[in-house]
Scaffold this motif. Sequence first.
Motif, PDB file in Angstrom:
ATOM      1  N   SER A  60       0.944  -1.246   0.148  1.00 45.97           N
ATOM      2  CA  SER A  60       0.147  -0.023   0.009  1.00 45.97           C
ATOM      3  C   SER A  60       0.936   1.212   0.088  1.00 45.97           C
ATOM      4  O   SER A  60       0.573   2.204  -0.338  1.00 45.97           O
ATOM      5  CB  SER A  60      -0.812  -0.036   1.129  1.00 45.97           C
ATOM      6  N   GLN A  61       2.049   1.136   0.384  1.00 42.07           N
ATOM      7  CA  GLN A  61       3.033   2.273   0.502  1.00 42.07           C
ATOM      8  C   GLN A  61       3.916   2.192  -1.038  1.00 42.07           C
ATOM      9  O   GLN A  61       5.051   2.825  -0.890  1.00 42.07           O
ATOM     10  CB  GLN A  61       3.940   2.169   1.411  1.00 42.07           C
ATOM     11  N   ASN A  62       3.313   1.522  -2.067  1.00 45.45           N
ATOM     12  CA  ASN A  62       4.037   1.402  -3.066  1.00 45.45           C
ATOM     13  C   ASN A  62       5.579   0.750  -3.071  1.00 45.45           C
ATOM     14  O   ASN A  62       6.394   1.133  -4.158  1.00 45.45           O
ATOM     15  CB  ASN A  62       3.713   2.837  -4.010  1.00 45.45           C
ATOM     16  N   LYS A  63       5.832  -0.107  -2.199  1.00 44.95           N
ATOM     17  CA  LYS A  63       7.114  -0.706  -2.144  1.00 44.95           C
ATOM     18  C   LYS A  63       6.949  -2.222  -2.662  1.00 44.95           C
ATOM     19  O   LYS A  63       5.672  -2.721  -2.811  1.00 44.95           O
ATOM     20  CB  LYS A  63       7.383  -0.982  -0.853  1.00 44.95           C
ATOM     21  N   LEU A  64       8.037  -2.807  -2.850  1.00 43.44           N
ATOM     22  CA  LEU A  64       7.770  -4.094  -3.431  1.00 43.44           C
ATOM     23  C   LEU A  64       8.497  -5.152  -2.263  1.00 43.44           C
ATOM     24  O   LEU A  64       9.433  -4.929  -1.504  1.00 43.44           O
ATOM     25  CB  LEU A  64       8.856  -4.554  -4.678  1.00 43.44           C
TER      26      LEU A  64
END
Length: 68
Positions: A60-64
Amino acid sequence: MSATSADNNGGAAGAAESPSATTRTLIMRGSRIDSRELFAAEREIIIAHGEDNYRLRLTSQNKLILTK
């Protein structure tokens, strides 16, 4: 250069077995693939590497996150 991706949990062999399997073409620039193309419709993909499957998730924090 382009790479073909089979979206399923069983790898390339599972593509013929799964009626919901989808094939799409990804654009590669050198050795680079834009993550927006990988996650075009999903927030999670399965990467088959040899006999192992890895799960690549978009948070949700745009991390992988890559897990086995």
